[in-house]
Write a protein that holds these residues in place. Sequence first.
Motif, short mmCIF file in Angstrom:
data_model
loop_
_atom_site.label_atom_id
_atom_site.label_comp_id
_atom_site.label_asym_id
_atom_site.label_seq_id
_atom_site.Cartn_x
_atom_site.Cartn_y
_atom_site.Cartn_z
N LEU A 148 0.90 -1.20 0.03
CA LEU A 148 0.02 0.14 0.05
C LEU A 148 0.84 1.24 -0.14
O LEU A 148 0.70 2.09 -0.88
N LEU A 149 1.74 1.13 0.82
CA LEU A 149 2.63 2.52 0.92
C LEU A 149 3.66 2.76 -0.45
O LEU A 149 3.53 3.69 -0.70
N THR A 150 3.95 1.41 -1.05
CA THR A 150 4.70 1.59 -2.06
C THR A 150 3.80 2.25 -3.11
O THR A 150 4.37 3.21 -3.93
N SER A 151 2.75 1.73 -3.54
CA SER A 151 1.76 2.46 -4.45
C SER A 151 1.49 3.81 -4.06
O SER A 151 1.38 4.71 -5.10
N PHE A 152 1.24 4.04 -2.93
CA PHE A 152 1.07 5.50 -2.38
C PHE A 152 2.40 6.44 -2.75
O PHE A 152 2.14 7.41 -3.51
N TYR A 153 3.64 6.06 -2.34
CA TYR A 153 4.77 6.96 -2.63
C TYR A 153 4.93 6.94 -4.07
O TYR A 153 5.39 8.05 -4.63
N MET A 154 4.73 5.87 -4.74
CA MET A 154 5.01 6.04 -6.21
C MET A 154 4.03 6.97 -6.95
O MET A 154 4.37 7.73 -7.86
N GLY A 155 2.79 6.71 -6.62
CA GLY A 155 1.69 7.65 -7.08
C GLY A 155 1.93 9.02 -6.80
O GLY A 155 1.84 9.84 -7.51
N ARG A 156 2.51 9.27 -5.68
CA ARG A 156 2.73 10.69 -5.07
C ARG A 156 3.79 11.15 -6.21
O ARG A 156 3.72 12.36 -6.70
N ILE A 157 4.82 10.63 -6.41
CA ILE A 157 5.98 11.11 -7.60
C ILE A 157 5.46 11.31 -8.78
O ILE A 157 5.69 12.11 -9.43
N TYR A 158 4.70 10.32 -9.06
CA TYR A 158 3.88 10.40 -10.49
C TYR A 158 3.15 11.49 -10.71
O TYR A 158 3.40 12.22 -11.44
N PHE A 159 2.12 11.79 -9.74
CA PHE A 159 1.08 12.66 -9.86
C PHE A 159 1.79 14.11 -9.82
O PHE A 159 1.53 15.24 -10.38
N LEU A 160 2.90 14.32 -8.71
CA LEU A 160 3.36 15.68 -8.55
C LEU A 160 4.50 15.86 -9.70
O LEU A 160 4.50 17.15 -10.09
N THR A 161 4.89 14.91 -10.67
CA THR A 161 5.63 15.11 -11.62
C THR A 161 4.94 15.52 -12.91
O THR A 161 5.15 16.44 -13.48
N PHE A 162 4.00 14.58 -13.06
CA PHE A 162 3.55 14.63 -14.50
C PHE A 162 1.94 15.49 -14.49
O PHE A 162 1.49 15.86 -15.60
#
Lengths: 639, 103
Positions: free
Chosen positions: A442-456
């Motif tokens: 769960l945490l993994t998908s959260f932080y990966m989602g975090r940098i994905y959304f923040l970047t793109f």
Amino acid sequence: MVLLPTWMILAIPLLSFIINGLFVRRFSGHLAAKIGTIAIGFNFLFSLALAYYFFQSGELSTLEWHTEWLRFQSNLIIHIGVMIDPLSAMMLVVVNTISFFVHIYSLGYMHDDEGVGRFFSYLSLFTFSMLGLVVAPNLFQMYVFWELVGVSSFLLIGFYYTKPSAVSAAKKAFIVTRFADLGFLIGILLLGYLGLSVNQGQISSVYSPLDFLFLNNPDVGLQLASSGLLTTGLLLIFIGAAGKSALFPLHIWLPDAMEGPTPVSALIHAATMVVAGVYLVARLFPLFNLAPVALEVVSWVGLFTSLFAAVIACTQDDIKRVLAFSTLSQIGYMIFALGVASDLYPLGYTASLFHLFTHAFFKALLFLGAGSIIHAVHTNDVWQMGGLKKYMPITHITFLVAVLSISGIFPFSGFFSKDEILTAALESGHMTHYLVGLFVALLTSFYMGRIYFLTFWGQSRSHENASHHPHESTWVMTLPLVLLAILALSSGWLPFANYLWFAHKHDHHSLNMTVAFSGTLAAIIGLSSAWFLYSKNNFSKVQKIQTGMGQAYQIIKAKFYFDELYLFVTHKIVFNKIAGPIAWFDKKVVDGGVDLTGEMSQTFGQKLTLIQTGQVQNYIIWFIVGFITVLTLYYNTVL
Amino acid sequence: MNSHLLEWLIMSLFIFCVGIYGLLTRKSGVGLLISLELMINAGALNFISIHRFLYPAQVDAQVFVLFVIAIAAAEVLLALALFMLLIKKQQPVDITQLNHLKH
């Protein structure tokens, strides 16, 4: 089986390193880059052919080519050579694939750098060392290449040697891993000693005590286990593995190692060097299987690392650091999967190596994608990115594939391997591991989602001039991204369990519906909460959560103050309390003693020269006195 | 022992001691040579008196004495040649000044 000259797989990158490093890079860095890339390309094809023939033959028997290197006694001979078994064949493919793609990518990424020739020479050296480690037929050769990997990693992290932070990061990585290797070395000596005492009983006259084929022999393993020292030896070896794989508490070097060029992070700190520890444990797994205590330690260290790093990753702002902590977390995953495996429930072994395989592709993809972004926006800080979706379409799509893959969404490769790990934990009765694993997912998908959304997503928050738009990278950089994205999509479908197993071959793992469902649910919760918090350009909710967490947030963001703790321990305690007095002792007592003998003989000599006056009559007196003395002695003793 | 031999030996010892005394006290190189010559001749006298009183039938001692005289002559020749050179360079033949080998 077609007889391929397997040693070529080591000779090619070594030759490339020597030719590039000594000659070509002096006059043309770009030529060196091309030579290095072509050499690795050849190696890549070679390893694919090797793996194809190997797995095609269906026998999966171990091939070994070795030659005598050191002969101590008739039953203690160190060989050097190449061993191909399912495990090393798989690793050869992974290392060569990632290395080749990183070489291609670096042609674009490093194009304008002055040190491009040096960079490619180091890359060849690293590839050589890593391949040597993978194919090593005994612990001794593995240790040699293990250190070579450490050296080349040091050189690559400190590639920008004019930058003080890069230099200190390189030193930190080298010292921390070297410190851990001390444990590894003692472990090797211990295992070698035990193996030698077992081998006195003439179990095997062909192998020496450090050969994997000898150590992994079931009879030998049982005898080693009965000696009672096996657990200690394996734990010592695991310290070395933990150092290279950056497991807690030796994890501190990996985030700093991101100071190196981004392709290096992709090659070394995502896909190859950091999985060396996993590889080592998997290599010696038949022994670990006989030492349940050691295996228990392995599983808990892995589990803690994966949770610890995932929590930190949620708070970091530097995109490469997030990826670094994500790597830590995924390595922890692999390690705890190995820890929950045993000969009764061998699924964890396959699952761990399967995750190593898929993780290599999507994590290299993430790093290379991050490199492409950094190349375009000239910053590592995710808060200065945003809105890159429309400027960098290829990077965006490939990055998204990697994010979905690492999160464990169904058709992507990460889903299969992660699912297999969780199933292994559940089936072997490790409930805590299963639940924590789910939470980490769960945490993994959260932080990966975090940098994905923040970047793109959202709007650009760049401090640079608004008229200057970031643009997509050149094709040499996007091509590896696309190829890796294809691999990240497809590698999960490989019937991995048919090729690599422990104890007994099990059927290709059919999906455990409970695990698949809960894993996917965890991934979706993580991703959607990241979307909820970070996809718009309004971060008031994020602020609220951060202030709500108060002190805890600061502690996590400071990585639990581990760097400070280590600094305190090394500077205040080790340097001041231990190293200082030792240095004093060395200067005053050891050096002083040496100086004293020197000074004494010099003074004595100077005094002795006073006898030589240059006056003939003095000499005559000496002569006469001496003559009379000798005569008296002669008279008193002989006569 | 024959009392005459003892007298000759005492005589030779006396000459030898005179030689040593001269060797130790003379500053002049030529004086040194003369003292040395005395000592050599004391030795030769020793040889010849022992031959004369104890072993008159053997000629070994005579041969030895001839050798001693010949070698002493060669030695004196060498030393005198050195001294001549020094005198030619207007330097005194003072052995306390001749300490070049020390350095």
